[in-house]
Every structure is written in C-alpha cells, then in structure tokens.
Design a protein around this motif. Structure first.
Motif, PDB file in Angstrom:
ATOM      1  N   VAL A 112       1.785  -2.717  10.949  1.00 38.13           N
ATOM      2  CA  VAL A 112       1.310  -1.397  10.550  1.00 38.13           C
ATOM      3  C   VAL A 112      -0.179  -1.499  10.281  1.00 38.13           C
ATOM      4  N   HIS A 113      -0.909  -0.430  10.565  1.00 36.43           N
ATOM      5  CA  HIS A 113      -2.335  -0.454  10.226  1.00 36.43           C
ATOM      6  C   HIS A 113      -2.670   0.679   9.271  1.00 36.43           C
ATOM      7  N   VAL A 114      -3.701   0.415   8.446  1.00 36.09           N
ATOM      8  CA  VAL A 114      -4.173   1.392   7.471  1.00 36.09           C
ATOM      9  C   VAL A 114      -5.635   1.691   7.779  1.00 36.09           C
ATOM     10  N   ASN A 115      -5.897   2.929   8.156  1.00 32.39           N
ATOM     11  CA  ASN A 115      -7.260   3.385   8.424  1.00 32.39           C
ATOM     12  C   ASN A 115      -7.623   4.487   7.439  1.00 32.39           C
ATOM     13  N   GLY A 116      -8.891   4.628   7.126  1.00 36.66           N
ATOM     14  CA  GLY A 116      -9.334   5.630   6.173  1.00 36.66           C
ATOM     15  C   GLY A 116      -9.761   6.928   6.836  1.00 36.66           C
ATOM     16  N   ALA A 170      -6.154  -3.474   8.887  1.00 39.45           N
ATOM     17  CA  ALA A 170      -7.032  -2.408   8.402  1.00 39.45           C
ATOM     18  C   ALA A 170      -8.126  -2.145   9.419  1.00 39.45           C
ATOM     19  N   ASP A 171      -8.553  -0.876   9.476  1.00 41.41           N
ATOM     20  CA  ASP A 171      -9.687  -0.462  10.313  1.00 41.41           C
ATOM     21  C   ASP A 171      -9.452  -0.829  11.779  1.00 41.41           C
ATOM     22  N   VAL A 172      -8.322  -0.406  12.298  1.00 39.18           N
ATOM     23  CA  VAL A 172      -7.962  -0.697  13.686  1.00 39.18           C
ATOM     24  C   VAL A 172      -8.561   0.364  14.607  1.00 39.18           C
ATOM     25  N   PRO A 173      -9.287  -0.033  15.642  1.00 43.24           N
ATOM     26  CA  PRO A 173      -9.806   0.943  16.594  1.00 43.24           C
ATOM     27  C   PRO A 173      -8.681   1.706  17.279  1.00 43.24           C
ATOM     28  N   HIS A 193      -6.607   8.548   2.636  1.00 44.10           N
ATOM     29  CA  HIS A 193      -7.916   9.024   2.190  1.00 44.10           C
ATOM     30  C   HIS A 193      -8.718   7.838   1.668  1.00 44.10           C
ATOM     31  N   GLU A 194     -10.008   7.857   1.943  1.00 47.75           N
ATOM     32  CA  GLU A 194     -10.856   6.707   1.615  1.00 47.75           C
ATOM     33  C   GLU A 194     -10.804   6.347   0.119  1.00 47.75           C
ATOM     34  N   SER A 195     -10.456   7.310  -0.726  1.00 45.27           N
ATOM     35  CA  SER A 195     -10.379   7.036  -2.167  1.00 45.27           C
ATOM     36  C   SER A 195      -9.135   6.250  -2.552  1.00 45.27           C
ATOM     37  N   VAL A 196      -8.114   6.203  -1.664  1.00 43.61           N
ATOM     38  CA  VAL A 196      -6.869   5.482  -1.981  1.00 43.61           C
ATOM     39  C   VAL A 196      -6.542   4.403  -0.953  1.00 43.61           C
ATOM     40  N   LYS A 197      -7.364   4.266   0.050  1.00 38.90           N
ATOM     41  CA  LYS A 197      -7.060   3.331   1.140  1.00 38.90           C
ATOM     42  C   LYS A 197      -6.851   1.903   0.637  1.00 38.90           C
ATOM     43  N   ASP A 198      -7.771   1.390  -0.145  1.00 41.49           N
ATOM     44  CA  ASP A 198      -7.648   0.008  -0.625  1.00 41.49           C
ATOM     45  C   ASP A 198      -6.425  -0.159  -1.513  1.00 41.49           C
ATOM     46  N   ALA A 199      -6.123   0.856  -2.302  1.00 38.75           N
ATOM     47  CA  ALA A 199      -4.948   0.787  -3.178  1.00 38.75           C
ATOM     48  C   ALA A 199      -3.658   0.771  -2.358  1.00 38.75           C
ATOM     49  N   VAL A 200      -3.636   1.508  -1.244  1.00 42.38           N
ATOM     50  CA  VAL A 200      -2.472   1.492  -0.354  1.00 42.38           C
ATOM     51  C   VAL A 200      -2.231   0.089   0.187  1.00 42.38           C
ATOM     52  N   VAL A 252      -7.080  -8.482   9.331  1.00 50.53           N
ATOM     53  CA  VAL A 252      -5.697  -8.832   9.017  1.00 50.53           C
ATOM     54  C   VAL A 252      -5.593  -8.988   7.504  1.00 50.53           C
ATOM     55  N   CYS A 253      -4.878  -8.042   6.873  1.00 49.15           N
ATOM     56  CA  CYS A 253      -4.743  -8.060   5.412  1.00 49.15           C
ATOM     57  C   CYS A 253      -3.507  -8.824   4.967  1.00 49.15           C
TER      58      CYS A 253
END
Length: 474
Positions: free
Chosen positions: A381-385, A363-366, A290-297, A346-347
């Motif tokens: 692994v990728h993290v998308n919101g 992050a934000d992988v198409p 969820h966009e509210s926890v994405k950055d924290a993940v 790339v994070c």
C-alpha cells in the motif's frame, strides 16, 4: 487424494491429471483432473439437457436446496476452512471467515429464490393501452458458464452458483486451477442437497482450452467471470451476445481528510491493505492522506502492521502467509523496487521471505509507478499526501479502475461531494474500500468490470425479462 470431474450428476475420471501443490511449501495436496475440450463439451451438454427440468423446479424447492447447501457447509465448516487454507495459502482464521460468508451467501440466495422480481405493468398509462392486463416475469437465461479465481475459492463460487440456482439456471463451473478443492467440495454439498442431475457441472483445466469452450459455446446463455481485466475483456470479445457479468481488477483507494482520528482507523487500514496478503479485488492499495495527517497515518499503520504474524496457513496464529505463486512474489518485489527507483520511500517491509512478501508501506509513490497505477494483488500500500480536497478526489479518479473507494472525513459536505464525484461502483464513507457484505450490489466501472453481483442483482444479470399482455375481449 485424486479428484474427479463432476458432470451430469456423476463423478467421472478424466483422461489427464496434474498435481496440485501447496503455494506455501510445495507439498502435494491432490491430483486434479485436467479436462479436455471433449469433456467440457459433455459438461455443457449435461447442463443444456437439464435446463428444462431446472426451469420447471418450483421456487420453494430451489430455495430449499440452497438452504440445505448452507446447512451442510455449516456442518462441515472446519473441513471447508482447512481446504481453503491449504490450497489458497489463506490463513486459517481468514479462511474461516470466508466459510462463514459462504454460508450466508447461500442463505441469501435461498431467500431470493422465493421473491424473484416479477411485476405488473399498467398498460393504460399510455394511449392505446386500454383494455389490457400485462405483467413482466423473470425467466432463467439457460446455461450459465461460471469462471472463478483463486482468492475466494468458496465464496466467489457461491456468488455464481447461488443466484444461478435461485433463478433456475444450470451451471458449468470452471474454478481456478490452484483452488479446485473448494469447488469440488461445494459440488458434493449440492449433490447431497438434492440438486437435479446436470444442473451443476464442475470441470477443472486450462482456461485456454475449457474456458474458451464454455464461453463461446452457443448452448451457453450467460457468462459470469471474476478475474483479471485482460482475461475478462478477452472473454467478452469472444462471447458474442451472451449475457455477461465481469468482476475485474482494481487499485482501490481511500481519502483521509484533515481532522480524522488516524489511530482510530489504523486497524481498518491495515486490514484493508494486508488481509489475505493483499490478494483481494478491493484490497486497499492507494491512500491519499491530507498533508497534516499523512505522517501520522504511516506511523499508526506501521505500529499495527508490526504485530502481524507470518506463518503456515494452518497455523492458528498466522495473519500473513505466502502469495499464490513464486511468480507473483517476483512480480510484486519488482514493482516495489521500481517504485523505489522512481523516488518512493519504503516505510515498512519491502522484503520477502520465501514465497511471503512482507507487508509493505510506501510513501510518495509517483502516479506512473506500477504499485499505484496497476493492480498489485499483493501486500503493498502507498500513502501519498494532498493539500486540497478536490485534488484528492481527482487523484482517486485518475485510474483505469473503479471498483470501490473509501473516504474518511468529518465534513458531511465533503462526504456527499465524494459520493457524487468518485468514479467507482461503490463509495464507502468512513470506511475502507475493502468492505463487502454479500447481499449488497457489488461491481465496478471502467476496467473494473461490467454488471453487478450481490445475489439479488446477480439474479437480474442471469435472467431474461418476458412481457405477457392480455387483451380483454370487447
């Protein structure tokens, strides 16, 4: 060390051999036989000849053999772990975990051998069924062809051999070319445990030669395969009417809802994404947060992943080692660069060191990037919101695969909705999709496979049901 083929209960020289090299540093580990079609034919003939004796073997004897195998592995567990580590470049601590699971898998198989699911049928439930007594029994299908991959060279072999022996089948096993030592080790334990000669045959060689032979031969009744969708689908097209279990690929996903304590699950996420360099069928590849926890993940995962240790698979401290081949390193790096070119960030990682790809978080992988829509089989692994729960479910389902999926949420309604709506063979609530214990039903939908493993369920796939009906005399 020069290995031999195991055919008809005898260790036999092959006509051809090849060197087995360490994936980590290229060191020569052994000389491995490369079986010909003729040698594969001998293995099938041995299994076919032994099938009647194996069929007659009482359940308690099959159970005892399987228990003995578990005990013998237990007695030699460090040797077994080191074999896995050197041939598969699996960190030693992870290899030890695989050995422990293999021991448990054979124990489960021993237990299931004593309780095959036969049942009484109430014939008089239908008009015309009066005066009859009937029962249905599970009988061994015959000869099982087992083809296993490199990533769990001992426990995935156990998931083929355990249910086959428990249900009275004979086996021709073809392990992955990179990881034959574990399979030959297991054959030695079955030999010591008292398995009848010919009930297990182990042959190594090219899949295009011996793999096709054991799948298409009319004396083989069951095919059980773990590997890529492309190979598995090809084998199914060649197998005809044989019973078949296919455990294929995945790009497993997890949904993380708003309100979830991200730091409390970061260890699980990192384990799911990077254990054994991501070379796990249910490795965590896609995270929809969820966009509210994405950055924290992302930040919590980076913190945990930064502490991982890279090194030789026999190094006690190593968490990460090399991928199985240089070609796989090249492919994974190409996919990372492709995602970057499509706009992904790339994070963490995104680099290689020899044959080791460093754990990578994107992050934000198409959706159409290979690291999202294909199976990476590497530490990526990728993290998308997402903003809406249904959006997240739809993103997980928008895949050619469906092996297992995970969900983290504090909302039971969302959990139940996910369990009903996610298109996967397994849905794990408040856990990663990488979780598996060896007696649970395991398998996928779509291009992730056909049929189920887990000892009890694999036995059903390896047996034929026979109805026996007695008509009472008037």
């Amino acid at each position: 060390m020069k290995k031999k083929l195991f055919i008809g209960g005898e260790w036999q020289e092959a006509q051809e051999y090849q060197d087995l090299l360490s994936p980590y540093d290229g060191e020569k580990l052994a000389e491995i036989p490369v079986a010909s079609e003729t040698e594969a034919d001998r293995a099938i003939a041995a299994a076919f000849h032994a099938r009647k004796d194996m069929r007659k073997l009482p359940a308690h004897q099959r159970a005892e053999i399987l228990y003995n195998v578990s005990r013998l592995i237990e007695e030699n567990r460090e040797e077994a772990a080191r074999l896995i580590a050197v041939e598969a470049a699996k960190p030693l601590q992870t290899a030890r975990t695989e050995v422990a699971r293999s021991i448990m898998t054979y124990k489960f198989a021993s237990e299931e051998a004593r309780r095959l699911p036969n049942e009484m049928i109430n014939m008089d439930a239908a008009p015309g069924g009066e005066g009859r007594i009937a029962y249905a029994v599970r009988e061994p299908a015959g000869v099982a062809a087992a083809i296993t991959p490199f990533n769990f060279p001992m426990n995935l072999v156990a998931h083929k051999l355990g249910p086959a022996v428990a249900s009275g089948n004979t086996i021709v096993l073809k392990p992955a070319s990179q990881t034959p030592l574990s399979a030959y080790f297991i054959a030695e334990q079955f030999e010591k445990a008292g398995l009848p000669k010919g009930a297990l045959n182990v042959i190594t060689g090219k899949g295009s030669v011996i793999g096709d032979k054991i799948v298409t031969d009319p004396r083989v009744s069951v095919v059980t395969f773990t590997g890529s969708p492309e190979v598995g689908i090809g084998l199914r097209n060649k197998a005809g009417l044989k019973k078949m279990t296919l455990e294929l690929g995945s790009n497993s996903a997890v949904i993380i809802d708003k309100g979830v304590d991200v730091r409390s699950i970061a260890d699980r996420l990192v384990l799911g994404a990077f254990a054994y360099q991501g070379q796990v069928c249910i490795s965590l590849q896609r995270i929809y947060a969820h966009e509210s926890v994405k950055d924290a993940v992302i930040e919590a995962m980076k913190e945990k992943a930064d502490s991982l240790v890279y090194g030789h698979p026999l190094d006690e401290a190593a968490d990460i080692s090399s991928l199985i081949s240089e070609g796989d390193c090249d492919r994974v790096m190409e996919w990372i660069r492709e995602a970057e070119n499509k706009g992904a960030e790339v994070c963490l990682g995104g680099e290689r060191n020899g044959n080791t790809v460093l754990p990578t978080i994107l992050a934000d992988v198409p959706h159409d990037a290979s690291v999202s829509c294909r199976e990476v089989f590497g530490p990526v692994v990728h993290v998308n919101g997402f903003s809406d729960w249904q959006e997240a479910v739809d993103l997980v389902n928008d895949s050619d695969y469906g092996l297992q999926a995970g969900v983290f949420t504090n909302d039971m309604n969302k959990a139940f909705r996910a369990s009903e709506e996610l298109e996967a063979g397994g849905v794990l609530i408040n856990d990663i999709p990488t979780f598996r214990v060896d007696h649970m039903p395991y398998g996928g939908v779509k291009n992730s496979g056909y049929g189920r493993e887990g000892i009890k369920y694999a036995i059903q796939e390896m047996t034929e049901m026979k109805l026996v009906s007695f008509r009472k005399s008037e």
